[in-house]
Design an enzyme around this catalytic site. Structure first.
Site, short mmCIF file in Angstrom:
data_model
loop_
_atom_site.label_atom_id
_atom_site.label_comp_id
_atom_site.label_asym_id
_atom_site.label_seq_id
_atom_site.Cartn_x
_atom_site.Cartn_y
_atom_site.Cartn_z
N LYS A 195 34.95 45.19 -7.77
CA LYS A 195 35.54 46.53 -7.75
C LYS A 195 36.85 46.46 -7.00
CE LYS A 195 34.77 51.29 -6.33
NZ LYS A 195 33.81 52.28 -5.88
N LYS A 248 35.35 46.66 -12.41
CA LYS A 248 35.86 48.03 -12.34
C LYS A 248 37.19 48.06 -11.62
CE LYS A 248 34.86 52.38 -10.13
NZ LYS A 248 34.06 53.06 -9.15
#
Ligand code: PBG
Length: 324
Positions: A195, A248
């Site tokens: 992330k 992400k």
């Protein structure tokens, strides 16, 4: 070999021909539909920063989840907005918290629909960070202990998959151990493994009321300039017991998705985040592009890069389009 024996346009000449040789296709089975739930009753309030998305309350969330299920979408991903925030984010693991109550409602209405929960503290702490703040720093290990409590409370309420999105080191280990100790052997973990500290979370932070009060998230989320580190993060999460790993955001990180797919054997999820979603919505609203075509192109690209699972605010739109 060569022209004119080889004409690439032959296989593009008709719709059927293109369909025959098409390599990547979206499937409703790949989709996860994110939903926002806040305290209150009878809510279905449009979220200003995210066109087409709503704030629901625990009593209205099941109807939306049922609609997703009836479209064939296999899973929803829940984000909660508590009434009160505090230093430790205690509403995040409250038995009657907004997410815990929503899980029970959804499971009652649509038992087959997978309920995934975001496990993080940012929407629950007064500082708005993904962990506990002490002396101006986000503490790692004490945060992990709380995240395990959050994950357990979600599992107890009936969540099928818990999804830690905080980027603390070792959180998957803490969560897995806590779930095992409490007999939740079948609760899966989908870890937000790679992330990045991205500008593309902007619309979400307004929707989740989770923007940090000071500083940024760069001491825990990854530097967008790094790729090798993403492989390390993913390997560590798998080692600690993650069942699904995530990259992400998706669009600036297609290379990371590709590398992860080539290297790891577990399912790879990719999150087409709020900023990516709104870029497209805004451009479409301005008449600059066709929303449906652009949506399918973007999601197809994420899948082509190697994502097995797509988390997208467009999930219902895609499902409807695929049904036609
Ligand atoms: C919470 C969390 C965020 C998103 C998912 N979980 C925001 C953040 O890290 O600031 C972003 C999702 C999106 O932008 O669509 N940690």
């Amino acid at each position: 070999m060569g022209f004119p024996k080889n004409r690439m346009r032959r296989l593009r000449s008709t719709g059927s021909m293109r369909r025959l040789v098409r390599q990547t296709s979206l499937n409703v089975d790949d989709l996860i539909y994110p939903l926002f739930v806040r305290e209150g009753t009878s809510l279905k309030e449009p979220i200003k920063s995210m066109a087409g998305c709503f704030h629901f309350s625990p009593d209205t969330i099941a109807a939306e989840a049922l609609e997703a299920a009836s479209l064939g979408i296999p899973a929803v991903l829940l984000f909660g907005l508590p009434e009160v925030k505090d230093q430790t984010g205690s509403q995040a693991w409250a038995e009657d918290g907004v997410v815990q109550r929503s899980i029970r409602q959804i499971k009652q209405a649509a038992p087959e629909l997978l309920v995934i929960t975001d496990v993080c503290l940012c929407a629950y702490t007064s500082a708005g960070h993904c962990g506990i703040v002490k002396n101006g720093k986000v503490e790692n290990d004490s945060t992990c202990e709380l995240l395990a409590k959050v994950a357990l409370s979600h599992a107890q309420a009936g969540a099928d998959i818990v999804a830690p999105s905080d980027m603390m080191d070792g959180r998957v280990h803490y969560i897995r151990e806590c779930l095992e100790e409490n007999g939740f052997y079948e609760t899966a973990i989908m870890s937000y493994s790679a992330k990045y500290a991205s500008a593309f979370y902007g619309p979400f932070r307004e929707a989740a009321e989770s923007a940090p009060e000071f500083g940024d998230r760069k001491t825990y989320q990854m530097d967008p300039a790094n790729a090798d580190q993403a492989m390390q993060e993913i390997a560590l999460d798998i080692e600690q017991g993650a069942d699904i790993v995530m990259v992400k955001p998706a669009l600036c990180f297609l290379d990371i998705i590709l590398r992860a797919k080539q290297r790891f054997d577990c399912p790879i999820a990719a999150y087409n985040v709020s900023g990516e979603y709104m870029m497209l919505k805004t451009a479409a609203q301005a008449g600059l592009l066709d929303e449906q075509t652009a949506m399918m192109e973007v999601l197809c690209a994420i899948k082509r890069a190697g994502a097995d699972i797509l988390i997208t605010y467009f999930a219902k739109d895609v499902a409807k389009l695929l049904k036609k």
